[in-house]
Design an enzyme around this catalytic site. Sequence first.
Site, mmCIF file in Angstrom:
data_model
loop_
_atom_site.group_PDB
_atom_site.id
_atom_site.type_symbol
_atom_site.label_atom_id
_atom_site.label_comp_id
_atom_site.label_asym_id
_atom_site.label_seq_id
_atom_site.Cartn_x
_atom_site.Cartn_y
_atom_site.Cartn_z
ATOM 1 N N CYS A 3 -55.744 -58.999 -54.713
ATOM 2 C CA CYS A 3 -56.548 -59.668 -55.700
ATOM 3 C C CYS A 3 -57.426 -58.175 -56.477
ATOM 4 C CB CYS A 3 -57.715 -60.710 -55.084
ATOM 5 S SG CYS A 3 -58.725 -59.904 -54.097
ATOM 6 N N HIS B 33 -58.926 -56.771 -44.965
ATOM 7 C CA HIS B 33 -58.526 -57.185 -43.709
ATOM 8 C C HIS B 33 -56.882 -57.205 -43.666
ATOM 9 C CE1 HIS B 33 -62.264 -59.597 -42.488
ATOM 10 N NE2 HIS B 33 -62.278 -58.266 -41.850
ATOM 11 N N CYS C 225 -66.608 -56.281 -53.104
ATOM 12 C CA CYS C 225 -66.080 -57.079 -54.496
ATOM 13 C C CYS C 225 -66.961 -57.534 -55.388
ATOM 14 C CB CYS C 225 -65.376 -58.296 -53.909
ATOM 15 S SG CYS C 225 -64.508 -59.096 -55.368
ATOM 16 N N HIS D 185 -68.281 -63.579 -40.066
ATOM 17 C CA HIS D 185 -67.514 -62.898 -41.029
ATOM 18 C C HIS D 185 -68.279 -61.865 -41.585
ATOM 19 C CE1 HIS D 185 -64.978 -62.319 -44.506
ATOM 20 N NE2 HIS D 185 -63.950 -62.927 -43.898
ATOM 21 N N GLU E 106 -68.341 -61.061 -44.587
ATOM 22 C CA GLU E 106 -68.962 -61.428 -46.026
ATOM 23 C C GLU E 106 -70.054 -62.319 -45.550
ATOM 24 O OE1 GLU E 106 -68.172 -64.186 -49.500
ATOM 25 O OE2 GLU E 106 -66.323 -63.312 -48.672
ATOM 26 N N THR F 63 -66.985 -66.554 -50.337
ATOM 27 C CA THR F 63 -65.872 -66.591 -51.639
ATOM 28 C C THR F 63 -64.464 -66.820 -51.048
ATOM 29 O OG1 THR F 63 -65.476 -64.333 -51.376
ATOM 30 C CG2 THR F 63 -67.213 -64.890 -52.774
ATOM 31 N N CYS G 102 -63.879 -67.671 -54.952
ATOM 32 C CA CYS G 102 -63.404 -66.663 -55.884
ATOM 33 C C CYS G 102 -62.186 -67.215 -56.843
ATOM 34 C CB CYS G 102 -63.213 -65.261 -55.494
ATOM 35 S SG CYS G 102 -61.572 -64.712 -54.924
ATOM 36 N N SER H 237 -55.464 -59.853 -49.245
ATOM 37 C CA SER H 237 -55.422 -58.148 -49.012
ATOM 38 C C SER H 237 -54.063 -57.910 -48.377
ATOM 39 C CB SER H 237 -56.497 -58.116 -47.839
ATOM 40 O OG SER H 237 -56.521 -59.183 -46.914
#
Length: 316
Positions: free
Chosen positions: A17, A46, A101, A129, A131, A170, A200, A273
């Site tokens: 992405c 990742h 991001c 996680h 994020e 996301t 996202c 990823s």
Amino acid sequence: MNKPPLTLYLAAPRGFCAGVDRAIKIVEMAIEKWGAPVYVRHEIVHNKFVVDSLRDLGAVFVEELDECPDDRPVIFSAHGVPKAVPAAAEKREMIYVDATCPLVSKVHIEAQRHADNGLQMIMIGHAGHPETVGTMGQLPDGEVLLVETVEDVATVQVRNAEQLAFVTQTTLSVDDTIDIVAALNARFPKIVGPHKEDICYATTNRQESVKAIAPKCDAILVVGAPNSSNSKRLVEVGARAGCAYSQLVQRATDIDWRALAGIKTMGITAGASAPEVLINEVIDAFRDKYDVTVELVETAKENVEFKVPRVLREPA
């Protein structure tokens, strides 16, 4: 010997992405600008193949900032970091580049805005996680409460039911969050949600393309890493959308050929990823064993591009 025929449905969009693309570019450009080594806090994205490739160029991956020397640049991963991390880098007068991001940064800004308005936050995400850790770390302890399931919503202890807002990780599945959001709205009718889902565009697009191929496929393989949230969600989406065998593979060498005996149709996609080279490697592995016909199933076109930080566009 004649190879058995196999129709291979290739999902699109799949793989990289814009946020991942930008993060990898940031590491490459930092090495080009400042020379090796450049330190990276946590895996930039990742994916072991990507991380190993960047390591070969001169990136050094560490878990914490205190493992980095003061005199070398450090990059923060695409998943985002708690506010304390850049603050510590500034205190040490380090050169740092934030590869978070932009869509994750948007959630951070949203969380801060709600806090400034006196609202306590609830985050829908996975404990531990990166994020989630980064987003929760935008605000002081206790200001962001984590819920992972509908059951968690029933037991979460809030300061004031009238002054709440929520954000989401996301990389979650839209389907997974629908029930949790409904539970939040039912228990806290005044809770403020994002204007647009935090999930996202790339996560949603990849899930939609899997839903499109799943009913046609005897099996689906998702190329991605076991610690990649969006890749694991794709496996779940494939299974829920009607494919009896939906599995994650990191490389072609991970394919369980015995489990695939007798298949006539195969679906392939990749997490955000996973590079295209690994997807092609998997397709080539099927070509070795089958007479493959590839059918592209495209459910959306992506033309999103995120700029790298200005510091990397300026001469050293």
